[in-house]
Design an enzyme around this catalytic site. Sequence first.
Site, short mmCIF file in Angstrom:
data_model
loop_
_atom_site.label_atom_id
_atom_site.label_comp_id
_atom_site.label_asym_id
_atom_site.label_seq_id
_atom_site.Cartn_x
_atom_site.Cartn_y
_atom_site.Cartn_z
N ALA A 1 20.65 22.35 47.64
CA ALA A 1 21.65 21.84 48.57
C ALA A 1 22.03 20.44 48.11
CB ALA A 1 21.07 21.81 49.98
N GLY B 1 17.98 25.30 47.54
CA GLY B 1 19.04 26.24 47.92
C GLY B 1 19.47 27.15 46.78
N GLU C 1 17.05 29.88 46.83
CA GLU C 1 17.35 30.68 48.03
C GLU C 1 18.59 31.56 47.83
OE1 GLU C 1 17.11 26.99 50.32
OE2 GLU C 1 15.76 28.03 51.70
N GLU D 1 11.56 21.18 48.46
CA GLU D 1 12.02 20.48 49.67
C GLU D 1 11.00 19.53 50.27
OE1 GLU D 1 12.62 23.66 49.03
OE2 GLU D 1 14.67 24.17 49.56
N1 CO8 Z 1 22.27 17.41 45.18
C1 CO8 Z 1 23.15 16.46 44.79
N2 CO8 Z 1 23.27 16.03 43.52
C2 CO8 Z 1 22.47 16.60 42.61
C3 CO8 Z 1 21.54 17.59 42.93
C4 CO8 Z 1 21.45 18.00 44.30
N3 CO8 Z 1 20.60 18.96 44.70
N4 CO8 Z 1 20.88 17.94 41.81
C5 CO8 Z 1 21.41 17.22 40.82
N5 CO8 Z 1 22.36 16.40 41.28
C6 CO8 Z 1 23.18 15.43 40.54
C7 CO8 Z 1 22.36 14.22 40.13
O1 CO8 Z 1 22.30 13.28 41.18
C8 CO8 Z 1 23.16 13.72 38.94
O2 CO8 Z 1 24.27 13.02 39.42
P1 CO8 Z 1 24.76 11.66 38.65
O3 CO8 Z 1 25.16 12.14 37.26
O4 CO8 Z 1 25.92 11.22 39.47
O5 CO8 Z 1 23.60 10.75 38.62
C9 CO8 Z 1 23.66 15.00 38.28
O6 CO8 Z 1 23.55 16.02 39.30
C10 CO8 Z 1 22.80 15.42 37.11
O7 CO8 Z 1 21.45 15.47 37.53
P2 CO8 Z 1 20.25 14.68 36.80
O8 CO8 Z 1 20.79 13.46 36.10
O9 CO8 Z 1 19.19 14.47 37.80
O10 CO8 Z 1 19.84 15.76 35.71
P3 CO8 Z 1 18.40 15.95 35.08
O11 CO8 Z 1 18.58 16.90 33.94
O12 CO8 Z 1 17.77 14.65 34.80
O13 CO8 Z 1 17.55 16.68 36.24
C11 CO8 Z 1 17.15 18.26 38.00
C12 CO8 Z 1 17.90 17.95 36.69
C13 CO8 Z 1 15.65 18.37 37.73
C14 CO8 Z 1 17.67 19.58 38.54
C15 CO8 Z 1 17.38 17.10 39.00
O14 CO8 Z 1 18.78 16.87 39.10
C16 CO8 Z 1 16.87 17.38 40.37
O15 CO8 Z 1 15.68 17.28 40.61
N6 CO8 Z 1 17.78 17.72 41.31
C17 CO8 Z 1 17.42 17.92 42.67
C18 CO8 Z 1 16.68 19.23 42.85
C19 CO8 Z 1 16.25 19.43 44.28
O16 CO8 Z 1 15.46 18.71 44.83
N7 CO8 Z 1 16.81 20.48 44.89
C20 CO8 Z 1 16.50 20.82 46.25
C21 CO8 Z 1 17.43 20.14 47.18
S1 CO8 Z 1 16.98 20.39 48.87
C22 CO8 Z 1 17.51 21.93 49.23
O17 CO8 Z 1 18.06 22.65 48.42
C23 CO8 Z 1 17.27 22.35 50.62
C24 CO8 Z 1 17.98 23.62 51.01
C25 CO8 Z 1 17.98 23.79 52.48
C26 CO8 Z 1 18.85 22.80 53.15
C27 CO8 Z 1 18.86 23.00 54.65
C28 CO8 Z 1 19.93 22.14 55.29
C29 CO8 Z 1 19.47 21.34 56.41
#
Ligand code: CO8
Length: 259
Positions: free
Chosen positions: A65, A110, A113, A133
């Site tokens: 998400a 997500g 999911e 999460e």
């Molecule tokens: N949301 C928003 N932006 C994101 C997300 C995300 N989930 N994942 C990556 N991005 C963005 C980064 O911020 C970055 O942006 P910018 O270039 O502007 O800095 C760009 O994408 C590229 O990402 P990275 O530079 O971090 O790339 P890496 O190769 O270094 O890392 C990863 C890749 C490991 C995937 C890393 O981006 C990461 O850990 N992302 C987050 C993963 C995460 O925690 N996902 C779970 C989110 S919570 C969720 O899904 C809950 C679902 C239920 C919600 C219920 C609603 C209430």
Amino acid sequence: MEYTYLKIEEHDQIAVMKVSAPKTLNALCTDVFKDMDDYLNHFDCNKFRVLIVTGDGDKAFVAGADISEMANLGMLQAQTFGARGAAVFRKLEQLYVPVIAAVNGFALGGGCELAMACDIRICSDNAKFGQPEVGLGIIPGFSGTVRLARLVGQGMAKQLIYTGKVIKADEALRIGLVNEVVPQAELMNRAFELANQIAANAPLAVKAAKLCINAEWDMHVDEAIQNESIIFGRCFLTEDQKEGMKAFLEKRKTTFVGK
Ligand code: CO8
């Protein structure tokens, strides 16, 4: 069909829905869900026999998400956001044709999911899965606690969700989270190969099988067996059943019309 956050490809009997939010590794924001909901609402289950879901680019399926959208939500807003995503995923799960997730990279939160709401999951060898999460102070909110436990068993689901550990494709295969791992360059070919195998079968029978398996998931075993018998019988009302059996007896290929 033109969408901001989806790229749609429509082939003969197979459609591809590609989540596309390149700046955030295809993260799911409200507008992604709006696009998905609209696409699924208009999806023609008579024209297409299989839907393939994948992510744009070669790095991520869906990285979760959208954390920047979630960061400042209050309780009610978060519940609304979670419920919206869960409803769209449920719509996908209940789509009247099989859905294949072709997981081409990160499938986190997500994203995992979304993959779990599909009928069949295959992934590329660079794919990574996880429900991270709890590291963000939340729990899976798009039905991850529901589907992961049913797919890989409660013990493994609890381990993955409590630790937030990200696992590689081979581990996802080992625990049954995905059915197959293929080299990244071959992922879409393999997804189409599977889709074509499904599309070659009697469409109403495939749909009936999906309805049965979905409905029987949480039925009592006796009720489930009875349900299957009823749907089995209904297959004999179709032209495709006559054609399938006639073709076998005449030693020729089938031509299914989906009636
Ligand atoms: N949301 C928003 N932006 C994101 C997300 C995300 N989930 N994942 C990556 N991005 C963005 C980064 O911020 C970055 O942006 P910018 O270039 O502007 O800095 C760009 O994408 C590229 O990402 P990275 O530079 O971090 O790339 P890496 O190769 O270094 O890392 C990863 C890749 C490991 C995937 C890393 O981006 C990461 O850990 N992302 C987050 C993963 C995460 O925690 N996902 C779970 C989110 S919570 C969720 O899904 C809950 C679902 C239920 C919600 C219920 C609603 C209430």
